[in-house]
Design a protein around this motif. Sequence first.
Motif, short mmCIF file in Angstrom:
data_model
loop_
_atom_site.label_atom_id
_atom_site.label_comp_id
_atom_site.label_asym_id
_atom_site.label_seq_id
_atom_site.Cartn_x
_atom_site.Cartn_y
_atom_site.Cartn_z
N HIS A 31 0.83 -1.21 0.00
CA HIS A 31 0.00 0.00 0.00
C HIS A 31 0.86 1.26 0.00
O HIS A 31 1.86 1.33 0.70
N GLU A 64 -2.66 6.04 -5.19
CA GLU A 64 -2.12 5.09 -6.17
C GLU A 64 -2.16 3.65 -5.66
O GLU A 64 -1.76 3.36 -4.54
N LYS A 65 -2.65 2.75 -6.52
CA LYS A 65 -2.67 1.33 -6.21
C LYS A 65 -1.26 0.76 -6.40
O LYS A 65 -0.58 1.08 -7.36
N PRO A 84 -4.88 -1.24 -2.61
CA PRO A 84 -5.23 0.16 -2.88
C PRO A 84 -4.42 1.14 -2.05
O PRO A 84 -3.92 0.79 -0.98
N GLN A 138 -12.83 -5.06 -4.63
CA GLN A 138 -11.43 -4.67 -4.51
C GLN A 138 -10.51 -5.86 -4.80
O GLN A 138 -9.48 -5.73 -5.45
N CYS A 157 -7.44 -6.07 -7.36
CA CYS A 157 -6.07 -6.27 -6.87
C CYS A 157 -5.55 -7.69 -7.10
O CYS A 157 -4.35 -7.90 -7.17
#
Length: 167
Positions: free
Chosen positions: A91, A96-97, A101, A135, A139
């Motif tokens: 993280h 910005e990811k 996240p 999410q 991701c």
Amino acid sequence: MKTLKTVAVAALTFALFSCGGDKKTDSIPTGSTETTAATTDESTAEMEATAAKYDPNRGLGKHENIDVSTFDPAMAAAGKKVAEVKCTSCHKPTEEKLVGPGWKGVTKRQTPEWIMNFITNPDPMIDVDPELQKQLELCLVRMPNQGLADNEAREILEYMRQIDGAK
């Protein structure tokens, strides 16, 4: 150099074989689906019970009524140190990811209780929270449980609050 290569080969071999899981088959007779079906039914029932208890404002867990009425800069500094060890490989403190996240804005989107419950025990929440499941699709990696102590989680929360402008 030879010792280093030997250690590397041994570590790789260990990693490959340790990820194979438990291959026991003697507890389920060949061709039997009853045990598998019963286990699946129990898992489904457990998941439904957990989902029924899920509070999207608080999440799942023991953390309730987190007092964030005052900002604690020392706690935020300690949280930054914990985050640098356990969190920043996935993280960023921006939007910005990275792998997961970015943290900017998270304290505006989620309650302190939700954040504390999620970072101390992410698996049950990922299993039932529709937003976390979305999410996960983005991701592609589940957040691992970092084994945070309650005080570490609270320090990280304060660091997240600092990122979002708490003073």
